[in-house]
Design an enzyme around this catalytic site. Sequence first.
Site, short mmCIF file in Angstrom:
data_model
loop_
_atom_site.label_atom_id
_atom_site.label_comp_id
_atom_site.label_asym_id
_atom_site.label_seq_id
_atom_site.Cartn_x
_atom_site.Cartn_y
_atom_site.Cartn_z
N LEU A 46 0.82 -1.21 0.00
CA LEU A 46 0.00 0.00 0.00
C LEU A 46 0.85 1.26 0.00
O LEU A 46 0.55 2.22 -0.71
CB LEU A 46 -0.92 0.00 1.22
CG LEU A 46 -2.13 -0.92 1.18
CD1 LEU A 46 -2.71 -1.09 2.57
CD2 LEU A 46 -3.18 -0.36 0.23
N ARG A 71 16.45 -0.74 0.82
CA ARG A 71 15.13 -1.02 0.26
C ARG A 71 14.41 0.27 -0.12
O ARG A 71 13.66 0.32 -1.10
CB ARG A 71 14.30 -1.82 1.25
CG ARG A 71 14.79 -3.24 1.46
CD ARG A 71 13.85 -4.03 2.33
NE ARG A 71 12.55 -4.15 1.70
CZ ARG A 71 11.40 -4.28 2.36
NH1 ARG A 71 11.40 -4.26 3.69
NH2 ARG A 71 10.26 -4.39 1.72
N ASN A 123 1.74 5.16 7.44
CA ASN A 123 1.34 3.89 6.85
C ASN A 123 2.08 2.69 7.43
O ASN A 123 1.58 1.57 7.38
CB ASN A 123 1.58 3.96 5.33
CG ASN A 123 1.53 2.61 4.66
OD1 ASN A 123 0.46 2.02 4.49
ND2 ASN A 123 2.69 2.10 4.28
N SER A 177 -5.68 2.71 8.85
CA SER A 177 -6.42 1.82 9.75
C SER A 177 -6.91 0.58 9.02
O SER A 177 -6.46 0.25 7.93
CB SER A 177 -7.60 2.58 10.37
OG SER A 177 -8.24 1.80 11.33
N TYR A 211 -3.60 -7.99 15.48
CA TYR A 211 -3.56 -6.94 14.47
C TYR A 211 -4.82 -6.08 14.54
O TYR A 211 -4.75 -4.84 14.50
CB TYR A 211 -3.40 -7.55 13.07
CG TYR A 211 -3.34 -6.51 11.97
CD1 TYR A 211 -2.19 -5.74 11.78
CD2 TYR A 211 -4.44 -6.28 11.14
CE1 TYR A 211 -2.13 -4.78 10.78
CE2 TYR A 211 -4.39 -5.33 10.15
CZ TYR A 211 -3.23 -4.58 9.97
OH TYR A 211 -3.19 -3.62 8.99
N LYS A 215 -5.26 -2.01 15.57
CA LYS A 215 -5.91 -1.03 14.71
C LYS A 215 -7.04 -0.30 15.43
O LYS A 215 -7.31 0.87 15.13
CB LYS A 215 -6.41 -1.71 13.42
CG LYS A 215 -5.28 -2.10 12.49
CD LYS A 215 -4.45 -0.88 12.10
CE LYS A 215 -3.24 -1.18 11.28
NZ LYS A 215 -2.47 0.02 10.89
#
Length: 338
Positions: A46, A71, A123, A177, A211, A215
């Site tokens: 993303l 990277r 992000n 989110s 996870y 969030k």
Amino acid sequence: MAEAFTTVPAKSSPARFRYTKANPVKDPTTSFAGKTILITGPNAGLGFEAATKFARLGASKLIFGVRSLERGQEAKTKIEQLTKCKRDAIQLVQLDMGSYASIEKFAKSVTDEFPVIHAAVLNAGVAPPSYKLSQEGWEMSLQVNVISTAYLAILLLPKLRESGRAIGEPAYLEFVSSTGHGDVTTESVRDGKSILKKVNDPANFKFTAQYQITKLLEIWAMEHIAAKTSPKEVIVNSACPGLCKSSIGRDFGIVLRGLDAVFKGIFAQTAEAGSRILVSAVTAGTDSHGGFWALDAVSVPGELVTSDEGKALSKQFWAEVLDVLRKQNADVEAILNG
């Protein structure tokens, strides 16, 4: 049809996944010419797709917060080739979200180096399949997705507030989110003593649930930061890209990676489609301040964000986060309060 998902409390469901996959939001066309955009975690998935869109839409400067400069350079080179943006448009600044010292160094560096920052897209995130502690003593996803993200957001606020005043329009602070926050149960976070300690306890760790919990906590943090911030200076919001084929499961084992690939092959949209939300969120306007941006609309978040019980838990959680951050930086509340 989107209203069927934006006007009710957010929650994961096959119907929502199918709708999002079949009806991706429009690709943003807003120009970012002359603007400086900061994005963390831009190397893959993303973050990479969102960074590519910002470059294509003319952003003058892209600040990449990257843990690995190697990277980061690979992503920079690829985006330059894809978008033909200027070679000096993308700047790499090292950032390890597992380290408070690295976060502080990053925030100071971008504050000192760039005259204005029009938007910061937070992000960077992780979803480790097994329990692992950060160097700061917290479970890694709790550290990166919640505590460190909140700390970085607070440290960036002075620069963003200053930028909003300088440019005569609000800067943006975007948290990335997930609809999965709406799947979290009260029992997963409620504890008679400490929410953070409960979520940090290895006995309670289940990677999928963990996870989603992080969030939820991230949205709570966003709301408290937004409450201390004038939308005339900085619009603070949370953006949900939807279920995507992204790099979030990069640390999964072979079997889990295979199962994840099958599930996402059926239900998930591409990272490119999901990244459109990350870009549109920094054009969402003051109505999105303190809100949950999904399907290109200010949407109703999960019940533990809107309910009285959830608000009480959120208040307790935020007091705990500030206690943690205060030990690292005695000025954290003064910075937050502006």
